[in-house]
Design an enzyme around this catalytic site. Structure first.
Site, PDB file in Angstrom:
ATOM      1  NE  ARG A  38      -3.522   2.220   2.847  1.00 50.02           N
ATOM      2  CZ  ARG A  38      -4.679   2.614   2.325  1.00 50.02           C
ATOM      3  NH1 ARG A  38      -5.252   1.851   1.399  1.00 50.02           N
ATOM      4  NH2 ARG A  38      -5.260   3.735   2.698  1.00 50.02           N
ATOM      5  CG  LEU A  63      -4.592   5.368  -1.875  1.00 52.42           C
ATOM      6  CD1 LEU A  63      -3.243   5.153  -1.196  1.00 52.42           C
ATOM      7  CD2 LEU A  63      -4.979   4.142  -2.680  1.00 52.42           C
ATOM      8  CB  SER A  64     -11.011   3.863   0.158  1.00 49.86           C
ATOM      9  OG  SER A  64     -11.814   4.629  -0.707  1.00 49.86           O
ATOM     10  CB  ALA A  65     -10.032   3.199   5.303  1.00 44.68           C
TER      11      ALA A  65
END
Length: 362
Positions: A38, A63-65
């Site tokens: 990530r 970016l989403s969680a």
């Protein structure tokens, strides 16, 4: 959004936490998450936050969680050979993980509003293909990204097996999203503050399941103020693989099979270097007891005569365990890319070897 699991020290520990919290539940999804770090999708100055279960935004980059991506990947029920459309594809992080599961005969398309984000996604994709040790463990369905508003997709576009929208969808756009799906397909999107899974069970039949409460920025409505006309988004055509590509896929698959058989015959269990996991240190804590008497509250520690002895014994046990760990266990051997080694040892011209390795640089 996020914060459902504790932060990790690295990508593997983040995935361990997501598994423990039941956000990652299947082996295919776990493999895809472990294969792509990530942090590689963060700008350098923000990488310290990469393994926290939090969304990240900088300018147009978003970016989403991790817990959200986990739920999305699980809900999509991905299989090799399917077609996938990512609406609001962003950095390409999710599209790349999906591509690892779809394999060489899948379709992997993304639509992104901001051209600068598409350039960023292409750079990250190129970096993954050329440098990742995980790349050769998979047959990859490379994503293709186009610029445009996902609410202006050309009506004559092909339908997809799987669709994900990474922005909040209003009720008025629900049918538009559904029409992007083939019969039997799955659509996952934030609909009215709920991450929602919609399965198309027939030409006009749908099953809807709410997954969890979420908060996404809403879809940006098309702006026709300049020309007054819609700017249709034309998705990439579904191209047939060239004979050259098919040959590369077949050769790499055969070499992988040979490597697997050789490893099995040598080790018996198929593992050349079994993974070593960090031992979690668990410390026993003394209990604080709260006692309620009428309207008064008293806090006291209920101690056990053996508490102090037990505490010192725990510390001594930990010290012994750490001493027993050999230096080689603290620093595992770097991973060996057996496919690369095997290809480079083949009696073939160098250009052909490099083609089989996707011209990857080390």
């Amino acid at each position: 959004m996020g914060g459902a699991v504790s932060a990790g020290e690295d990508n593997d520990e983040l995935i361990d936490n997501l598994k423990e919290a039941q956000y990652i539940r299947t082996e295919l999804v776990e493999q895809a998450f472990r294969a792509i770090d990530r942090a590689d999708y963060y700008l350098e100055e923000f990488k310290d936050n990469a393994y926290k279960d939090l969304a990240w935004k900088h300018g147009n980059i978003h970016l989403s969680a991790p817990c959200i991506y986990s739920e999305v990947m699980e809900a999509l029920d991905l299989q090799p050979g399917l077609s996938f459309l990512n609406l609001g594809s962003g950095t390409g992080y999710l599209s790349s993980m999906v591509g690892l599961i779809l394999g060489p005969f899948g379709v992997n398309h993304g639509v992104e509003l901001h051209s600068d984000v598409i350039e960023y996604a292409k750079q990250k994709l190129d970096f993954f293909i050329k440098t990742s040790d995980s790349f050769d463990k998979f047959e990859f369905c490379e994503p293709s990204f186009v610029t445009g508003n996902c609410l202006e997709i050309s009506p004559d576009c092909t339908q997809y097996d799987r669709v994900y929208c990474g922005a909040g969808v209003q009720k008025e756009h629900e049918d538009y999203m559904k029409n992007l799906l083939k019969v039997g397909g799955i659509l996952v999107m934030p609909l009215e503050e709920k991450l929602t899974k919609i399965t198309r069970t027939g030409p006009s039949a749908w099953e809807t399941k709410k997954i969890l409460a979420v908060s996404f920025a809403p879809l940006i409505q098309p702006n026709h103020a300049d020309s007054g006309k819609s700017r249709l988004v034309h998705l990439p055509p579904v191209a047939v693989r060239s004979l050259q590509d098919l040959a590369r896929i077949a050769i790499r698959g055969t070499i992988k099979k040979i490597i697997h058989e050789e490893t099995m015959s040598k080790n018996g269990n198929g593992l050349k270097n079994p993974p070593r996991f960090k031992r979690r240190r668990v410390r026993r804590r003394r209990m604080e007891t709260i006692v309620f008497l009428d309207k008064e509250v008293f806090a006291s520690r209920i101690s056990n005569p053996s508490d102090d002895n037990n505490n010192s014994e725990d510390i001594e046990d930990e010290r012994r365990e750490e001493e027993e760990i050999k230096p080689s266990e603290l620093k595992p051997d770097p991973p060996v890319n057996f496919l690369r080694e095997k290809v480079l040892s083949l009696p073939l011209p160098d250009p052909l070897k490099y083609y089989l390795l996707y011209y990857r640089e080390k």
